[in-house]
Design a protein around this motif. Structure first.
Motif, short mmCIF file in Angstrom:
data_model
loop_
_atom_site.label_atom_id
_atom_site.label_comp_id
_atom_site.label_asym_id
_atom_site.label_seq_id
_atom_site.Cartn_x
_atom_site.Cartn_y
_atom_site.Cartn_z
N ASP A 1 0.74 -38.38 48.41
CA ASP A 1 0.42 -39.76 48.05
C ASP A 1 -0.15 -40.44 49.30
O ASP A 1 -0.26 -39.82 50.37
CB ASP A 1 1.63 -40.50 47.49
CG ASP A 1 2.79 -40.61 48.49
OD1 ASP A 1 2.60 -40.35 49.69
OD2 ASP A 1 3.88 -40.99 48.05
N ALA A 2 -0.51 -41.71 49.20
CA ALA A 2 -1.17 -42.41 50.31
C ALA A 2 -0.28 -42.45 51.55
O ALA A 2 -0.76 -42.23 52.67
CB ALA A 2 -1.55 -43.82 49.88
N ALA A 3 1.00 -42.69 51.38
CA ALA A 3 1.92 -42.77 52.53
C ALA A 3 2.06 -41.41 53.21
O ALA A 3 2.05 -41.32 54.45
CB ALA A 3 3.27 -43.30 52.08
N ALA A 4 2.20 -40.36 52.44
CA ALA A 4 2.34 -39.02 53.02
C ALA A 4 1.07 -38.60 53.74
O ALA A 4 1.11 -37.98 54.80
CB ALA A 4 2.70 -38.02 51.93
N TYR A 5 -0.09 -38.95 53.18
CA TYR A 5 -1.36 -38.62 53.83
C TYR A 5 -1.49 -39.38 55.15
O TYR A 5 -1.89 -38.81 56.17
CB TYR A 5 -2.55 -38.93 52.92
CG TYR A 5 -3.87 -38.63 53.58
CD1 TYR A 5 -4.31 -37.33 53.72
CD2 TYR A 5 -4.66 -39.66 54.10
CE1 TYR A 5 -5.52 -37.05 54.35
CE2 TYR A 5 -5.86 -39.38 54.72
CZ TYR A 5 -6.29 -38.09 54.85
OH TYR A 5 -7.47 -37.82 55.47
N ALA A 6 -1.14 -40.66 55.17
CA ALA A 6 -1.20 -41.46 56.40
C ALA A 6 -0.29 -40.86 57.46
O ALA A 6 -0.67 -40.77 58.62
CB ALA A 6 -0.82 -42.90 56.11
N ALA A 7 0.90 -40.43 57.07
CA ALA A 7 1.81 -39.81 58.03
C ALA A 7 1.25 -38.51 58.56
O ALA A 7 1.36 -38.22 59.76
CB ALA A 7 3.18 -39.56 57.36
N GLU B 1 -1.62 -39.41 61.05
CA GLU B 1 -1.10 -40.00 62.28
C GLU B 1 -0.48 -38.94 63.18
O GLU B 1 -0.49 -39.08 64.39
CB GLU B 1 -0.07 -41.07 61.95
CG GLU B 1 -0.68 -42.32 61.38
CD GLU B 1 0.38 -43.33 60.93
OE1 GLU B 1 1.57 -43.13 61.23
OE2 GLU B 1 -0.01 -44.30 60.28
#
Length: 52
Positions: free
Chosen positions: A41-47, A50
């Motif tokens: 999901d968007a949060a997992a991809y951002a993590a 990063e």
């Protein structure tokens, strides 16, 4: 990817990208072999991004 589909008529009508992006102006349909539970999901991809 399990399969893809291109919008062939878009080559003759590039203005559809701006005038009807969710109708006639679509670019690709992608089908993944992974199930939804395996996708980020968007949060997992951002993590993930990063951390690189």
């Amino acid at each position: 990817m399990a399969g893809t589909q291109r919008n062939e008529p878009l080559g003759d009508h590039p203005e559809w990208i701006n005038s009807d992006p969710y109708g006639r102006g679509w670019l690709l349909i992608l089908q993944s072999r992974a199930g939804l539970s395996e996708m980020l999901d968007a949060a997992a991809y951002a993590a993930l991004v990063e951390g690189q």
